[in-house]
Design an enzyme around this catalytic site. Structure first.
Site, PDB file in Angstrom:
ATOM      1  N   ARG A  49       9.674 107.709  49.977  1.00 40.25           N
ATOM      2  CA  ARG A  49       8.958 107.297  50.124  1.00 40.25           C
ATOM      3  C   ARG A  49       7.102 107.523  49.163  1.00 40.25           C
ATOM      4  O   ARG A  49       6.328 106.755  49.259  1.00 40.25           O
ATOM      5  CB  ARG A  49       8.578 106.694  51.547  1.00 40.25           C
ATOM      6  CG  ARG A  49       9.735 106.535  52.189  1.00 40.25           C
ATOM      7  CD  ARG A  49       9.889 106.563  54.225  1.00 40.25           C
ATOM      8  NE  ARG A  49      10.630 105.345  54.191  1.00 40.25           N
ATOM      9  CZ  ARG A  49      10.385 104.231  54.306  1.00 40.25           C
ATOM     10  NH1 ARG A  49       9.112 103.022  54.159  1.00 40.25           N
ATOM     11  NH2 ARG A  49      11.923 103.387  55.252  1.00 40.25           N
ATOM     12  N   GLU A  89      16.679 109.575  54.136  1.00 42.20           N
ATOM     13  CA  GLU A  89      16.645 108.883  55.319  1.00 42.20           C
ATOM     14  C   GLU A  89      18.277 108.932  55.441  1.00 42.20           C
ATOM     15  O   GLU A  89      19.293 107.582  54.849  1.00 42.20           O
ATOM     16  CB  GLU A  89      15.304 107.583  55.271  1.00 42.20           C
ATOM     17  CG  GLU A  89      14.904 107.990  55.502  1.00 42.20           C
ATOM     18  CD  GLU A  89      13.578 106.702  55.433  1.00 42.20           C
ATOM     19  OE1 GLU A  89      13.915 105.853  55.755  1.00 42.20           O
ATOM     20  OE2 GLU A  89      12.314 107.054  54.615  1.00 42.20           O
ATOM     21  N   GLU A 139      12.245  96.357  52.822  1.00 46.38           N
ATOM     22  CA  GLU A 139      11.240  96.812  52.524  1.00 46.38           C
ATOM     23  C   GLU A 139      11.078  97.750  51.425  1.00 46.38           C
ATOM     24  O   GLU A 139       9.533  97.373  50.739  1.00 46.38           O
ATOM     25  CB  GLU A 139      12.271  97.927  53.560  1.00 46.38           C
ATOM     26  CG  GLU A 139      10.685  99.887  54.414  1.00 46.38           C
ATOM     27  CD  GLU A 139      11.326 100.351  54.969  1.00 46.38           C
ATOM     28  OE1 GLU A 139      10.450 101.167  55.497  1.00 46.38           O
ATOM     29  OE2 GLU A 139      12.556 100.617  55.491  1.00 46.38           O
ATOM     30  N   ASP A 159       6.501  88.886  48.065  1.00 48.90           N
ATOM     31  CA  ASP A 159       4.886  88.085  48.272  1.00 48.90           C
ATOM     32  C   ASP A 159       4.161  88.246  47.416  1.00 48.90           C
ATOM     33  O   ASP A 159       3.270  88.890  47.174  1.00 48.90           O
ATOM     34  CB  ASP A 159       4.554  88.419  50.182  1.00 48.90           C
ATOM     35  CG  ASP A 159       3.341  87.794  49.844  1.00 48.90           C
ATOM     36  OD1 ASP A 159       3.037  86.981  49.727  1.00 48.90           O
ATOM     37  OD2 ASP A 159       3.110  88.663  51.021  1.00 48.90           O
ATOM     38  N   HIS A 202      17.233  92.182  64.158  1.00 50.91           N
ATOM     39  CA  HIS A 202      18.363  92.773  62.243  1.00 50.91           C
ATOM     40  C   HIS A 202      17.933  92.112  61.886  1.00 50.91           C
ATOM     41  O   HIS A 202      18.107  91.884  61.443  1.00 50.91           O
ATOM     42  CB  HIS A 202      19.499  93.385  63.056  1.00 50.91           C
ATOM     43  CG  HIS A 202      20.187  93.504  64.216  1.00 50.91           C
ATOM     44  ND1 HIS A 202      20.215  95.693  63.824  1.00 50.91           N
ATOM     45  CD2 HIS A 202      21.079  93.164  65.345  1.00 50.91           C
ATOM     46  CE1 HIS A 202      20.591  95.657  65.659  1.00 50.91           C
ATOM     47  NE2 HIS A 202      21.181  94.349  66.036  1.00 50.91           N
ATOM     48  N   CYS A 233      18.207  92.929  58.319  1.00 47.33           N
ATOM     49  CA  CYS A 233      19.156  92.401  57.489  1.00 47.33           C
ATOM     50  C   CYS A 233      20.213  91.652  57.063  1.00 47.33           C
ATOM     51  O   CYS A 233      20.493  90.974  56.542  1.00 47.33           O
ATOM     52  CB  CYS A 233      19.807  93.870  57.078  1.00 47.33           C
ATOM     53  SG  CYS A 233      20.394  94.475  58.471  1.00 47.33           S
TER      54      CYS A 233
END
Length: 736
Positions: free
Chosen positions: A395, A424, A435, A492, A702, A704
Site C-alpha cells: 500500500r 494482508e 479497491e 471513476d 460484501h 465483491c
C-alpha cells in the site's frame, strides 16, 4: 382508256428510296419538335426542356426561332430525340393534387390508379418524377450550402406529401396498385441486375431507390417479402459510386425522414431474424443498407447539416434482436475467419457497447488461450505458469510496485487480474480488485502528484504539459485503463471527451475545444465572429501561445516566427486551427503518447475499432444514468427477505428519496463503486440479505459480490438514520 385506267388503278406505290425515306422521317421529326416547342405536350411540369410545358424549358419562342431550333434538333445524329410523345409518364405534387381532385369529383379512382401504377412500375418514369425546377434546385443548394451537383434533384417534401396523400385516400385498391406496381418494377430491376450487375451506373438511375425508400408502407410486414426484400437487396449491391451518391443524398434529409428509413431496416432485420432464426441473405442486405443510412447520418453530423438540437442518435442503429439473439462468440469466429463470411462485427454500428465488450472478451480469451497453450509447453521445461495476472503490491508503494510488475508481465496483461496486498490476508473475488483500482487512480490523479491538472468548474482532469514525471507512469495509466476494461471494472476517470476521441485516433477541431473547455472554445468563436477589419486592433494577438509554467511566463510559436506575425481577419482561421491543435495535441504529445502506448499494449487491435469514442468512454467509466427504480426491479433477496417484506419496502422508499450524491454513496457502499455498468443498474446482480434483528447494528456489504447485509429495521426513520450513518461515515470496503 378504260384499260389504261384499270392499269393505273392496279399500280402499287413503289417504295421510297433510303434518301427519300430519311427525308420524310426528318420532316415529321421537325414538325413534332415544332409543335412541342410552340404548343407543348399538354403535361404540366413536363421534364423535357424542349417542351413549352417544361418550367425549365426555353420559354415561348416566336415561330421562326422555333422552326430553326426544330431543324437543329431533328438533324442531331447519334442521340435519343427528346420527344414528349415517346417519353414515359411522370408525377409531381401538382399533378397528384389534380388527380386526387378529379377522383373525388367523379367518384372514379381508376384514372388515378392507372397513372400511379404507370409511374411506379417504370424505372424511367420514376427517375424523372418529383424533380425540382432549376430555380428550386438553386434555392435548395443555397439553403443546404452545397453545390447543385451534390443534390439528387428530387423534391423530397413532394415525395413525402405524395405518399401521405395516397395513404389518406384510405383506398385499399389504390394502395394495392401502388405496391403491385412497385413490386413489378423491382422484379424488372432484379432481372436486369442478374444479367448485368453494374446495370445502374449513373446518378439519375439511383433516384428511384431514393423515392421508394420513403414509402411508409414498407413498415408493414406484409410487404417485406415481395417489396422490401428485393428493394434492400438491390440497394445493397449498388456499384460503389452509386452507393456513395445515395448515401450523400440521404445525408441531406431531416432526421425524422432518415429515422423512418432506419425503422424500416431495423424492423425488417428484427422480424427476419426472429422468423428464420438464422443470418440469411435478407438479414445481410438489411444490415448493409442500415449501414449506408448510418454513414449518411455520420456525414450529416460531420458536415454540420444536422442540427445539434435534432440529431439522429447513434443509439437508433442498435438492433435488439441482433444483440439478444445472435451468438456473438460464433459471430466473432466468422469475423476472424479468412473465408469471407458475414459477421455483424463488420457492421459494429448495430452492436450495443455491452455486446462489443463481450467480443473484446472473446478476443482476449482467444489470445490468452493461444498464449496459455504455449505456456503449458514452456512449463514442461521452465515450470508452471499462472492463468491469471497476479499483482502483489504494498500500500505504501502502490504506484512503483504496480509499474514494476506490469512492465515485467506485459504478455499477461489480458489475463484475469488478481490483486494481493502484501502482508494482508484475503482472496480477491473482485472486491480487492476494485479497491486496488480506486486507490491507485486516486494517487495518480492527485494534482499534487503532478501528472494531471484539475478544472474545478468542469470537474475534469487534463494532462499536465509541464509534468516532470517519467513517461512510464503515463504509460502505466494507459495500461490500467486497458486492464480495467478486460476485467469489467468501472473506473471513476474524469477525462474530457477528447481523450477518448484521441484514443480512437479521431481528428479534433474547434467543436471539440468548445465541448471540452467551453471558456477557451467560446473565446476562439468570438475571434472568428468578430468584424474582419477590427480583429487585429481589438484582440492584439500574434501567432503565439503564452502560458505560465513554474511561476514563469512562457510562450510557444504556432508557426515559425509566430511572435512577429499578428492575427488579422485574414489569418484568424489558421490561428484558431493551430491554437486548437497545440492545446489538444502538441502541448501534451509526450504525455499522451506514453498513455496511448500503454493503452494500446492491452487494447490494441481490431476489436477496439468496433467502438465509437462515446462507447469507449462508457466502457471505461460506466453509464452516467443512475436508475434506482431499475435496480429495485432486478434486486434479489435472501435469508428471509422478499420484495414485499416491510423492511425492504422501507429501504427502497428511503433510497428513492435520497439526493443524487447520497445515492452514489449508497452504490459505492454496496458495490465498491459509484459507477454504473454499461447497460445500467438494471443489469447489476444485486442481492439484499437479512442480517439479524439488532436495530442498533449498521448495514454492511460484501462489495465483491454486490451484496448488502441489512438488519431488520421496523421504522423508516431508524432505517434512514442507520443507512446514512453507514454510507457516510464508513470508508473503504466492508468485506465480512
Amino acid at each position: 382508256m378504260e384499260h389504261a385506267d384499270a392499269d393505273m388503278n392496279g399500280i402499287t406505290e413503289s417504295p421510297l428510296s433510303p434518301a427519300d425515306d430519311a427525308a420524310k422521317r426528318g420532316s415529321e421529326l421537325v414538325k413534332r419538335y415544332f409543335m412541342q416547342l410552340t404548343k407543348g405536350c399538354g403535361r404540366k411540369g413536363c421534364p423535357n426542356r424542349n417542351c413549352l410545358n417544361c418550367p425549365d424549358g426555353r420559354g415561348r419562342l416566336d415561330p421562326t426561332a422555333a422552326a430553326l431550333l426544330s431543324l437543329e434538333l431533328a438533324k442531331s445524329e447519334g442521340v435519343s430525340h427528346m420527344l414528349c410523345d415517346d417519353s414515359p409518364p411522370f408525377l409531381h405534387i401538382q399533378l397528384m393534387e389534380e388527380l386526387v381532385h378529379a377522383a373525388m369529383q367523379s367518384g372514379d379512382i381508376k384514372p388515378f390508379m392507372k397513372e400511379v401504377a404507370a409511374v411506379f412500375s417504370n424505372s424511367d418514369a420514376l427517375n424523372q418524377s418529383f424533380l425540382h425546377s432549376d430555380a428550386q434546385l438553386e434555392q435548395e443548394a443555397a439553403r443546404l450550402r452545397c453545390s447543385r451537383e451534390e443534390l439528387s434533384g428530387l423534391d423530397t417534401p413532394s415525395i413525402v406529401e405524395t405518399y401521405r396523400t395516397l395513404l389518406q385516400t384510405h383506398s385499399a385498391e389504390l394502395l394495392n396498385a401502388l405496391m403491385n406496381a412497385t413490386e413489378s418494377l423491382l422484379v424488372k430491376l432484379q432481372v436486369a441486375q442478374l444479367a448485368q450487375p453494374t446495370f445502374i451506373s449513373k446518378g439519375p438511375a439511383v433516384r428511384q431507390f431514393f423515392i421508394l425508400m420513403h414509402n411508409p408502407l414498407l413498415l408493414e410486414p406484409q410487404y417485406h417479402k415481395q417489396v422490401l426484400l428485393p428493394l434492400l437487396s438491390l440497394i445493397a449491391v449498388l456499384p460503389d459510386l452509386c452507393s456513395s451518391q445515395l448515401v450523400q443524398w440521404w445525408s441531406f434529409l431531416p432526421a425524422e425522414q432518415l429515422q423512418q428509413m432506419v425503422s424500416v431496416c431495423q424492423q425488417f432485420v428484427t422480424v427476419r431474424l426472429y422468423h428464420t432464426q438464422r443470418i440469411d441473405d435478407a438479414v445481410q442486405a438489411g444490415t448493409q443498407v442500415l449501414g449506408q443510412l448510418y454513414e449518411a447520418n455520420e456525414v450529416a453530423l460531420r458536415s454540420g447539416r444536422r442540427s445539434s438540437s435534432h440529431p439522429l442518435d447513434y443509439h437508433a442503429f442498435y438492433n435488439d434482436a441482433v444483440n439478444q439473439e445472435v451468438n456473438l462468440r460464433e459471430d466473432y469466429r466468422r469475423w476472424k475467419s479468412e473465408r469471407g463470411e458475414f459477421s455483424f462485427c463488420e457492421h459494429p454500428f448495430i452492436l450495443e457497447p455491452s455486446s462489443k465488450s463481450r467480443v473484446l472478451m472473446y478476443d482476449a480469451t482467444a489470445q490468452m488461450t493461444h498464449e496459455f497453450e504455449g505456456a503449458i509447453l514452456r512449463s514442461l521445461f521452465v515450470g508452471a505458469t499462472s492463468p491469471y495476472l497476479v499483482v502483489k503490491v504494498r500500500r505504501a508503494h502502490l504506484i512503483s510496485d504496480t509499474l514494476l510488475q506490469m512492465s515485467l508481465r506485459k504478455e499477461d496483461l489480458k489475463k484475469p487480474l488478481k490483486v494481493q496486498f502484501v502482508a494482508e490476508e484475503g482472496i480477491d473475488e473482485g472486491g480487492v480488485q476494485k479497491e486496488f483500482f480506486q486507490l491507485i487512480m486516486a494517487q495518480i490523479f492527485d494534482v499534487n502528484y503532478g501528472m494531471f491538472t484539475y478544472d474545478e468548474d468542469l470537474r475534469v482532469y487534463w494532462f499536465n504539459r509541464s509534468s516532470l514525471e517519467n513517461e512510464r507512469e503515463f504509460e502505466l495509466i494507459g495500461i490500467l485503463l486497458g486492464v480495467a476494461i478486460y476485467n469489467g471494472v468501472i473506473l471513476d476517470v474524469r477525462f474530457p471527451h477528447v481523450v477518448y476521441k484521441k484514443l480512437m485516433r479521431q481528428d479534433l477541431g474547434l467543436a471539440d475545444l468548445k465541448l471540452a473547455f467551453p471558456g477557451m472554445g467560446s473565446t476562439m468563436q468570438q475571434l472568428l465572429d468578430y468584424e474582419v477589419s477590427e480583429v487585429e486592433s481589438t484582440f492584439g494577438l500574434c501567432m503565439q501561445v503564452c502560458y505560465e509554467e513554474f511561476g514563469e511566463r512562457r510562450s510557444h510559436d504556432l508557426m515559425p516566427g509566430g511572435g512577429d506575425i499578428p492575427v488579422t481577419g485574414d489569418n484568424r482561421d489558421e490561428y484558431v486551427r493551430l491554437y486548437v491543435k497545440y492545446l489538444l495535441e502538441d502541448s501534451i504529445a509526450r504525455q499522451f503518447g506514453a498513455f496511448m502506448r500503454g493503452f494500446q499494449s492491452v487494447c490494441g487491435g481490431d476489436c477496439l475499432q468496433l467502438f465509437r469514442w462515446e462507447e469507449l468512454e462508457l466502457l471505461i467509466c460506466g453509464s452516467p444514468v443512475l436508475d434506482f427504480e431499475a435496480l429495485e426491479r432486478v434486486s434479489q433477496y435472501d435469508d428471509g427477505y422478499s420484495r414485499e417484506h416491510p423492511t425492504i419496502v422501507l429501504l427502497w422508499q428511503v433510497i428513492h428519496e435520497l439526493p443524487l450524491e447520497m445515492k452514489k454513496k449508497f452504490l459505492f457502499f454496496s458495490t465498491g463503486s459509484d459507477r454504473v455498468p454499461i447497460k445500467g443498474l438494471g443489469n447489476l446482480n444485486f442481492v439484499i440479505s437479512r442480517n439479524g434483528t439488532d436495530e442498533e447494528r449498521l448495514p454492511s456489504a460484501h462489495t465483491c459480490f454486490n451484496h448488502l447485509l441489512l438488519p431488520e429495521y421496523k421504522e423508516k426513520d431508524k432505517l434512514r438514520t442507520q443507512l446514512l450513518k453507514a454510507i457516510s461515515d464508513t470508508e473503504g470496503f466492508h468485506i465480512i
